[in-house]
Write a protein that holds these residues in place. Structure first.
Motif, mmCIF file in Angstrom:
data_model
loop_
_atom_site.group_PDB
_atom_site.id
_atom_site.type_symbol
_atom_site.label_atom_id
_atom_site.label_comp_id
_atom_site.label_asym_id
_atom_site.label_seq_id
_atom_site.Cartn_x
_atom_site.Cartn_y
_atom_site.Cartn_z
ATOM 1 N N ILE A 142 0.826 -1.203 0.000
ATOM 2 C CA ILE A 142 0.000 0.000 0.000
ATOM 3 C C ILE A 142 0.858 1.249 0.000
ATOM 4 O O ILE A 142 0.568 2.217 -0.717
ATOM 5 N N LEU A 143 1.911 1.246 0.797
ATOM 6 C CA LEU A 143 2.759 2.435 0.899
ATOM 7 C C LEU A 143 3.371 2.814 -0.443
ATOM 8 O O LEU A 143 3.345 3.977 -0.849
ATOM 9 N N SER A 144 3.920 1.843 -1.149
ATOM 10 C CA SER A 144 4.547 2.152 -2.437
ATOM 11 C C SER A 144 3.514 2.641 -3.446
ATOM 12 O O SER A 144 3.793 3.522 -4.268
ATOM 13 N N ALA A 145 2.297 2.093 -3.382
ATOM 14 C CA ALA A 145 1.232 2.547 -4.286
ATOM 15 C C ALA A 145 0.866 3.998 -4.005
ATOM 16 O O ALA A 145 0.701 4.809 -4.922
ATOM 17 N N LEU A 146 0.738 4.354 -2.725
ATOM 18 C CA LEU A 146 0.384 5.722 -2.361
ATOM 19 C C LEU A 146 1.501 6.698 -2.711
ATOM 20 O O LEU A 146 1.248 7.815 -3.189
ATOM 21 N N GLN A 147 2.731 6.279 -2.469
ATOM 22 C CA GLN A 147 3.859 7.149 -2.795
ATOM 23 C C GLN A 147 3.910 7.451 -4.286
ATOM 24 O O GLN A 147 4.161 8.590 -4.693
ATOM 25 N N TRP A 148 3.667 6.433 -5.089
ATOM 26 C CA TRP A 148 3.693 6.662 -6.536
ATOM 27 C C TRP A 148 2.559 7.583 -6.944
ATOM 28 O O TRP A 148 2.739 8.507 -7.739
ATOM 29 N N ARG A 177 3.859 14.900 -3.369
ATOM 30 C CA ARG A 177 3.044 16.098 -3.180
ATOM 31 C C ARG A 177 2.105 15.998 -1.987
ATOM 32 O O ARG A 177 1.258 16.865 -1.789
ATOM 33 N N ASP A 178 2.246 14.938 -1.207
ATOM 34 C CA ASP A 178 1.479 14.756 0.019
ATOM 35 C C ASP A 178 2.408 15.030 1.200
ATOM 36 O O ASP A 178 3.303 14.232 1.491
ATOM 37 N N PRO A 179 2.244 16.159 1.893
ATOM 38 C CA PRO A 179 3.160 16.491 2.995
ATOM 39 C C PRO A 179 3.110 15.502 4.146
ATOM 40 O O PRO A 179 4.093 15.357 4.876
ATOM 41 N N VAL A 180 1.976 14.816 4.329
ATOM 42 C CA VAL A 180 1.876 13.839 5.415
ATOM 43 C C VAL A 180 2.769 12.637 5.120
ATOM 44 O O VAL A 180 3.516 12.171 5.981
ATOM 45 N N LEU A 181 2.704 12.146 3.892
ATOM 46 C CA LEU A 181 3.583 11.039 3.520
ATOM 47 C C LEU A 181 5.047 11.450 3.638
ATOM 48 O O LEU A 181 5.886 10.673 4.108
ATOM 49 N N LEU A 182 5.364 12.663 3.227
ATOM 50 C CA LEU A 182 6.751 13.134 3.291
ATOM 51 C C LEU A 182 7.215 13.297 4.735
ATOM 52 O O LEU A 182 8.350 12.964 5.071
ATOM 53 N N SER A 183 6.323 13.792 5.591
ATOM 54 C CA SER A 183 6.717 14.041 6.982
ATOM 55 C C SER A 183 6.980 12.753 7.743
ATOM 56 O O SER A 183 7.705 12.745 8.735
ATOM 57 N N ARG A 184 6.385 11.658 7.276
ATOM 58 C CA ARG A 184 6.594 10.369 7.945
ATOM 59 C C ARG A 184 7.876 9.697 7.495
ATOM 60 O O ARG A 184 8.216 8.614 7.932
ATOM 61 N N ALA A 192 -4.136 2.268 4.121
ATOM 62 C CA ALA A 192 -3.895 3.606 3.573
ATOM 63 C C ALA A 192 -3.997 4.667 4.667
ATOM 64 O O ALA A 192 -3.155 5.574 4.758
ATOM 65 N N LEU A 193 -5.018 4.565 5.513
ATOM 66 C CA LEU A 193 -5.196 5.546 6.575
ATOM 67 C C LEU A 193 -4.027 5.552 7.548
ATOM 68 O O LEU A 193 -3.676 6.597 8.114
ATOM 69 N N LYS A 194 -3.420 4.405 7.760
ATOM 70 C CA LYS A 194 -2.257 4.344 8.650
ATOM 71 C C LYS A 194 -1.167 5.298 8.185
ATOM 72 O O LYS A 194 -0.481 5.935 8.993
ATOM 73 N N HIS A 195 -1.014 5.428 6.865
ATOM 74 C CA HIS A 195 0.011 6.313 6.325
ATOM 75 C C HIS A 195 -0.483 7.737 6.115
ATOM 76 O O HIS A 195 0.292 8.693 6.244
ATOM 77 N N LEU A 196 -1.758 7.897 5.790
ATOM 78 C CA LEU A 196 -2.267 9.199 5.369
ATOM 79 C C LEU A 196 -2.792 10.050 6.513
ATOM 80 O O LEU A 196 -2.847 11.277 6.397
ATOM 81 N N ASP A 197 -3.215 9.415 7.588
ATOM 82 C CA ASP A 197 -3.825 10.143 8.693
ATOM 83 C C ASP A 197 -3.220 9.682 10.007
ATOM 84 O O ASP A 197 -3.658 8.681 10.580
ATOM 85 N N PRO A 198 -2.205 10.393 10.511
ATOM 86 C CA PRO A 198 -1.549 9.968 11.762
ATOM 87 C C PRO A 198 -2.511 9.831 12.923
ATOM 88 O O PRO A 198 -2.288 9.022 13.823
ATOM 89 N N SER A 199 -3.615 10.594 12.922
ATOM 90 C CA SER A 199 -4.560 10.512 14.033
ATOM 91 C C SER A 199 -5.296 9.188 14.066
ATOM 92 O O SER A 199 -5.907 8.831 15.077
ATOM 93 N N SER A 200 -5.272 8.443 12.955
ATOM 94 C CA SER A 200 -5.950 7.147 12.934
ATOM 95 C C SER A 200 -5.221 6.113 13.772
ATOM 96 O O SER A 200 -5.786 5.089 14.134
ATOM 97 N N CYS A 201 -3.962 6.357 14.061
ATOM 98 C CA CYS A 201 -3.192 5.474 14.940
ATOM 99 C C CYS A 201 -3.373 5.979 16.366
ATOM 100 O O CYS A 201 -2.578 6.774 16.864
#
Length: 564
Positions: free
Chosen positions: A495-501, A506-513, A553-562
């Protein structure tokens, strides 16, 4: 306290908890229904950390006794309930204990009802859990804490482990264990109400050891789990109606003629009074048309069912003198509009990338997802400051008809279709909450390749028909069209590699992690295919086909979901 046990043995409660708060507050200034137990932190057993508990829980996914259970019970479904009672007793509980939980028992196919309504808009757990297993056990809308989960987990696991030698080494499978654990938690925490959603079906589901619920509900029915429940809507309705109990009131929503006839027959056989919920438009309100926070026509029937179940429960408990069942306090009706449910018709904007997340995993639910996405995406595109690209991220599991779902998704006119297995990250450090050992990685990747081929077949090789949006919404933007015809399809290992591609940095949340350091770089040829994603002004990504996929996907995209 109000708690909920939800579909596939996951437990949630913020919707019903808020509903009871609102209705109780509206009743002549009476005190709140909810009461809270001790707030002291549960003791942590030495060496027994939360991740240790989850890793141990995961061993129940594939152990030999679980596989033997499946083989034995296929030919004798009634044995499932016998086995469940035995496991419950070995865990130190008896079926009669469950009568103290004041249960609302719910089944259905198209969603359930415990997400309605939410006064405080807590994140809801998934079905199955989206990010963490603790989402399956919620009290007053919140997952129980890690320390509390760990404490109760080892209590139940220890009792079952100590007695397994006397029972041919048998241990309950993953979903059964979580059901037993939930009942134990609810009893120990002395909750006022438990909303229990079945796992699969109803008649032989492990939650159906409940003998005396206060009220039962059946939400909208559809075709799902056909290998277990049957291949017709009537057979599925027979299974769902199995939760009816003598002299226990039950409610359902408008159903197809065949399934409604079966539900009525089942209710008659069990001497269970059955009512059909009114349409949401029939409710009387002074605040204009009722508004829902959740999209989809099926959510309107879910909302009505939730109102009727809560109304009946409160009447039977004599906690409130409620008016007619089509009249509800304005605070309750306002709660319908405030309801949110993570992973279902959810929109999440991270920088220049907007994600549309919906756990649709049947043909019928995918129809609703497509309708929602088309409307939501068009609204967002109208406000975009430039060209927009659409990307589909898809996976499906089990016996689901991927081809039928993908055929529906073609109408959304994606520019790229990305397929990946429900593997959160392609590294061993991925947390244990989202590990699944029931399917091999090889089989998961093979399914992704099959989905890619199915997409190419459905998408066809022709040009976009007149009037359709065309590639990337940029026909007049001066950018180059995608190579070849139709949407480009790609397969990624996680999932992570799919979202990154899809996000292309251009997603600051993915970059910040700092996730890029944990994934192998993509091949230059794959990176080159994303050139247009780097040129457009915004990227819209629909993640759908599987709740496991959406949760990863939410695990990577929304830190509050953890949650903590």
């Amino acid at each position: 306290m109000v708690c909920c046990c939800s579909r596939m043995w996951r437990l949630r409660g913020s919707g019903f908890a808020a509903l009871f708060r609102q209705q109780k507050q509206a009743s002549n200034g009476a005190t709140l229904l909810l009461k809270y137990s001790s707030t002291k932190t549960a003791p942590q057993l030495p060496g027994m950390e939360y991740q240790d508990a989850i890793c141990t829980l995961n061993t129940l996914q594939t152990n030999a006794s679980a596989l033997e259970q499946v083989r034995r019970e296929r030919g004798n479904p009634q044995f499932q309930l016998v086995a469940m009672r035995s496991f419950l007793e070995r865990a130190g509980l008896v079926v009669e204990d469950l009568d103290n939980l004041n249960i609302i028992h719910v089944t259905g196919t198209k969603g359930k009802v415990s997400e309605f309504p939410s006064e405080n808009c807590y994140p809801f757990c998934s079905s199955p859990h989206l990010v963490e297993v603790r989402e399956r056990i919620r009290i007053n809308g919140q997952p129980i804490g890690k320390e509390l989960f760990t404490k109760y987990f080892w209590q139940i696991y220890g009792r079952l482990d100590e007695t397994k030698e006397a029972h041919s080494g048998s241990m309950p499978a993953y979903f059964r264990f979580l059901t037993i654990l939930a009942f134990h938690v609810f009893l120990q925490e002395k909750v006022d109400l438990a909303v229990v959603e079945v796992g699969i079906g109803g008649a032989y589901d492990c939650t159906n050891i409940i003998k005396k619920p206060w009220v039962c509900g059946v939400s909208s029915l559809g075709i799902d789990h056909t290998q277990i429940l049957g291949d017709t809507i009537e057979k599925i309705a027979w299974q769902k109606g199995g939760i009816f109990k003598p002299e226990v009131p039950a409610f359902t929503v408008k159903q197809p003629e065949g399934s409604m006839a079966v539900l009525k027959q089942r209710a008659s056989e069990m001497e269970c009074p059955l009512w059909v919920c009114p349409e949401l438009e029939d409710y009387q309100t002074d605040c204009g048309p009722l508004q829902l926070g959740l999209a989809g026509q099926h959510q309107r029937s879910n909302a009505s069912l939730a109102l009727q179940l809560s109304h009946t429960w409160l009447q039977r408990r004599r906690l409130q003198d409620l008016p007619q069942a089509v009249n509800f306090p304005s605070t309750t009706l306002e709660g319908l509009a405030d309801t949110v449910w993570a992973g279902r018709t959810q929109t999440l904007k991270n920088g220049e990338v907007t994600y549309f997340l919906d756990g649709a995993h049947t043909t019928r639910s995918m129809q609703a997802c497509v309708s929602w996405f088309q409307e939501a995406a068009v609204r967002c595109e109208r406000n975009a400051s430039g060209p927009v690209a659409r990307v589909l991220v898809f996976n499906a599991t089990g016996e689901r008809d991927s081809a039928a779902m993908l055929k529906l998704l073609v109408s959304c006119e994606f520019d790229f279709a990305v397929f990946c297995p429900n593997i959160t990250e392609a590294i061993a450090s991925c947390n244990a909450d989202q590990q699944n050992f029931n399917v091999s990685v090889e089989n998961m990747l093979r399914r992704c390749l099959d989905n890619e081929r199915s997409w190419r077949r459905h998408h066809g090789a022709g040009d976009c028909p007149p009037g359709r949006r065309g590639p990337l919404l940029i026909r007049d933007a001066g950018l180059s069209p995608a190579p070849g015809r139709g949407a480009e399809a790609l397969v990624f290992p996680c999932i992570l590699s799919a979202l990154q591609w899809a996000a292309q940095g251009r997603d600051p949340v993915l970059l910040s992690r700092d996730t890029d350091k944990r994934e192998a770089p993509v091949k230059p040829s794959v990176a080159a295919k994303a050139a247009l994603l780097r040129e457009v002004r915004e990227i819209h990504v629909l993640v759908t086909g599987s709740l496991h996929l959406v949760g990863g996907a939410l695990k990577h995209l929304d830190p509050s979901s953890c949650s903590k």
